[in-house]
Design a protein around this motif. Structure first.
Motif, mmCIF file in Angstrom:
data_model
loop_
_atom_site.group_PDB
_atom_site.id
_atom_site.type_symbol
_atom_site.label_atom_id
_atom_site.label_comp_id
_atom_site.label_asym_id
_atom_site.label_seq_id
_atom_site.Cartn_x
_atom_site.Cartn_y
_atom_site.Cartn_z
ATOM 1 N N PHE A 102 7.089 10.532 2.697
ATOM 2 C CA PHE A 102 6.929 9.784 1.445
ATOM 3 C C PHE A 102 7.989 8.690 1.308
ATOM 4 C CE2 PHE A 102 4.270 13.367 0.133
ATOM 5 C CZ PHE A 102 3.245 12.693 -0.507
ATOM 6 N N PHE A 103 9.214 8.957 1.784
ATOM 7 C CA PHE A 103 10.269 7.948 1.684
ATOM 8 C C PHE A 103 9.927 6.708 2.508
ATOM 9 C CE2 PHE A 103 14.173 6.126 3.517
ATOM 10 C CZ PHE A 103 14.734 5.612 2.358
ATOM 11 N N HIS A 104 9.549 6.914 3.760
ATOM 12 C CA HIS A 104 9.268 5.766 4.627
ATOM 13 C C HIS A 104 7.955 5.091 4.242
ATOM 14 C CE1 HIS A 104 12.694 6.192 7.283
ATOM 15 N NE2 HIS A 104 12.483 7.496 7.304
ATOM 16 N N MET A 105 7.011 5.850 3.705
ATOM 17 C CA MET A 105 5.792 5.242 3.200
ATOM 18 C C MET A 105 6.108 4.356 1.999
ATOM 19 S SD MET A 105 2.664 5.377 4.211
ATOM 20 C CE MET A 105 1.383 4.258 3.653
ATOM 21 N N ALA A 106 7.005 4.814 1.132
ATOM 22 C CA ALA A 106 7.421 4.017 -0.031
ATOM 23 C C ALA A 106 8.112 2.734 0.412
ATOM 24 C CB ALA A 106 8.350 4.841 -0.921
ATOM 25 N N ARG A 107 8.908 2.814 1.478
ATOM 26 C CA ARG A 107 9.571 1.612 1.994
ATOM 27 C C ARG A 107 8.548 0.594 2.506
ATOM 28 N NH1 ARG A 107 14.399 2.917 6.076
ATOM 29 N NH2 ARG A 107 14.716 0.674 5.921
ATOM 30 N N LEU A 108 7.531 1.077 3.219
ATOM 31 C CA LEU A 108 6.509 0.172 3.740
ATOM 32 C C LEU A 108 5.769 -0.533 2.610
ATOM 33 C CD1 LEU A 108 4.905 2.180 6.692
ATOM 34 C CD2 LEU A 108 6.577 0.339 6.806
ATOM 35 N N VAL A 109 5.410 0.230 1.576
ATOM 36 C CA VAL A 109 4.714 -0.357 0.425
ATOM 37 C C VAL A 109 5.618 -1.375 -0.274
ATOM 38 C CG1 VAL A 109 3.727 0.138 -1.839
ATOM 39 C CG2 VAL A 109 3.229 1.643 0.089
ATOM 40 N N CYS A 110 6.895 -1.071 -0.372
ATOM 41 C CA CYS A 110 7.849 -1.965 -1.035
ATOM 42 C C CYS A 110 7.998 -3.269 -0.259
ATOM 43 C CB CYS A 110 9.203 -1.266 -1.171
ATOM 44 S SG CYS A 110 10.374 -2.155 -2.214
ATOM 45 N N PHE A 111 7.908 -3.216 1.080
ATOM 46 C CA PHE A 111 8.009 -4.435 1.881
ATOM 47 C C PHE A 111 6.797 -5.342 1.664
ATOM 48 C CE2 PHE A 111 10.864 -1.955 4.895
ATOM 49 C CZ PHE A 111 12.001 -2.617 4.461
ATOM 50 N N THR A 112 5.636 -4.752 1.437
ATOM 51 C CA THR A 112 4.435 -5.552 1.207
ATOM 52 C C THR A 112 4.354 -6.045 -0.231
ATOM 53 O OG1 THR A 112 3.177 -3.529 0.752
ATOM 54 C CG2 THR A 112 3.139 -4.368 3.005
ATOM 55 N N ASP A 113 4.885 -5.266 -1.179
ATOM 56 C CA ASP A 113 4.892 -5.642 -2.596
ATOM 57 C C ASP A 113 6.183 -5.135 -3.223
ATOM 58 O OD1 ASP A 113 4.440 -6.301 -5.217
ATOM 59 O OD2 ASP A 113 2.740 -4.936 -5.504
ATOM 60 N N GLU A 114 7.157 -6.009 -3.402
ATOM 61 C CA GLU A 114 8.486 -5.606 -3.857
ATOM 62 C C GLU A 114 8.480 -5.004 -5.259
ATOM 63 O OE1 GLU A 114 11.192 -8.808 -3.499
ATOM 64 O OE2 GLU A 114 11.141 -8.850 -1.299
ATOM 65 N N ASN A 115 7.470 -5.323 -6.045
ATOM 66 C CA ASN A 115 7.409 -4.802 -7.413
ATOM 67 C C ASN A 115 6.747 -3.429 -7.503
ATOM 68 O OD1 ASN A 115 8.610 -7.159 -8.508
ATOM 69 N ND2 ASN A 115 6.626 -8.222 -8.384
ATOM 70 N N ASN A 116 6.181 -2.985 -6.412
ATOM 71 C CA ASN A 116 5.474 -1.712 -6.409
ATOM 72 C C ASN A 116 6.424 -0.606 -5.915
ATOM 73 O OD1 ASN A 116 3.740 0.427 -6.247
ATOM 74 N ND2 ASN A 116 2.158 -0.647 -5.085
ATOM 75 N N GLU A 117 6.979 0.168 -6.837
ATOM 76 C CA GLU A 117 7.910 1.241 -6.488
ATOM 77 C C GLU A 117 7.397 2.612 -6.934
ATOM 78 O OE1 GLU A 117 11.864 0.470 -7.702
ATOM 79 O OE2 GLU A 117 12.101 -1.268 -6.396
ATOM 80 N N LYS A 118 6.094 2.718 -7.143
ATOM 81 C CA LYS A 118 5.542 3.987 -7.610
ATOM 82 C C LYS A 118 5.731 5.101 -6.588
ATOM 83 C CE LYS A 118 2.030 1.891 -10.599
ATOM 84 N NZ LYS A 118 0.578 1.721 -10.863
ATOM 85 N N LEU A 119 5.602 4.738 -5.297
ATOM 86 C CA LEU A 119 5.751 5.766 -4.267
ATOM 87 C C LEU A 119 7.189 6.274 -4.182
ATOM 88 C CD1 LEU A 119 3.569 5.028 -1.101
ATOM 89 C CD2 LEU A 119 3.625 7.072 -2.516
#
Length: 290
Positions: free
Chosen positions: A187-204
């Motif tokens: 979940f941590f590394h998945m959250a990082r990947l999502v954050c790189f694509t959309d910096e405002n998306n920190e739900k994960l």
């Protein structure tokens, strides 16, 4: 001759027939020949690493146009997401089919667990091969010098824990602990990947925070259950390295048992402190931006 040599590299060695109520069951123990099998799967891991990098991560990177720092972190998280997801599925299958979750007593009953089912031994060999392959990958991926100490620390910790569980015949406990650890890391590394694509998306990141706390609590509970209550009740308490019984006799000593549990609690407390510090920094950055 070539077939026998090939099997030495591809398949786990040291198989023995263990008599059971239904007949005989083929199981495995460890030895020096495992190093040859691990070496073969190190090369397999390097090839799979290159495939994931070439056909998935590099293509995504070209679209995102990330900076060099983010590019390195994106590759790291991308590789670990693929590894943790596959390991989670595999580890979950092993612990369910072997009955370690449905019967928690099996984690310490009949210790030492010298003989392993094929899938348990093969899982451990592949895990060791993956984390050993991460060492040359630091060179192949041209990791920045500032990042190398952190990654070496991470690799060393995983190798120490996995090899320790394998060599000290605590493979059942090791499987459950790896399952919990990989769940939080995924979940941590998945959250990082999502954050790189959309910096405002920190739900994960919020999901990871909940999963992290829950897995830490389960890990601590498991240590207390196995070390505090399970191993002291093992019938064979004598030191017997030939049979794989290295330290269960020590758990009869309440002072030693409490010392080990105290060290475990202190380690988990340090991990939680780092987690809280990370969350406070995130919230501070968020409110500053607001």
């Amino acid at each position: 001759v070539t077939a026998k040599t090939a099997f030495l590299f591809i398949l786990p060695q040291y198989n023995v027939s263990v008599p059971t109520a239904d007949g005989e069951l083929v199981q495995y123990h460890y030895g020096l020949k495992d190093l040859v099998t691990i070496l073969f799967y190190i090369f397999i891991a390097i090839i799979l690493h290159a495939v994931v990098q070439e056909y998935a991560l590099d293509k995504i990177n070209r679209r995102l146009h990330l900076s060099k720092v983010k590019h390195s972190k994106f590759n790291e998280s991308g590789q670990l997401v693929a590894f943790h997801l596959s390991s989670l599925i595999w580890c979950s299958y092993v612990v369910v089919t072997e009955g370690y979750i449905s019967n928690p007593r099996s984690l310490w009953e009949n210790y030492p667990h010298v003989y392993l089912p094929f899938q348990v031994k093969f899982f451990y060999l592949c895990q060791l091969a993956y984390w050993l392959h991460a060492l040359p990958e630091l060179y192949f991926q041209k990791v920045r010098k500032e990042e190398i100490p952190r990654q070496l620390r991470c690799i060393a910790l995983y190798l120490a824990h996995i090899a320790g569980a394998y060599l000290l015949n605590l493979t059942r406990l090791g499987l459950i602990l790896l399952l919990l650890q990989y769940l939080a890391e995924f979940f941590f590394h998945m959250a990082r990947l999502v954050c790189f694509t959309d910096e405002n998306n920190e739900k994960l990141f919020n999901v990871w925070a909940v999963v992290f706390v829950v897995t830490r609590l389960f890990t601590l509970t498991l240590y207390i259950l196995v070390i505090g209550f399970g191993l002291p009740r093992v019938e064979n308490q004598a030191l017997d390295p030939d049979r794989g019984n290295f330290f269960s006799f020590l758990f009869n000593n309440i002072l030693f048992r409490m010392s080990v549990l105290l060290l475990v609690c202190l380690f988990q407390a340090s991990v939680m402190w780092r987690f809280i510090h990370f969350q406070l920094r995130r919230w501070r950055e968020y409110w500053t931006e607001q």
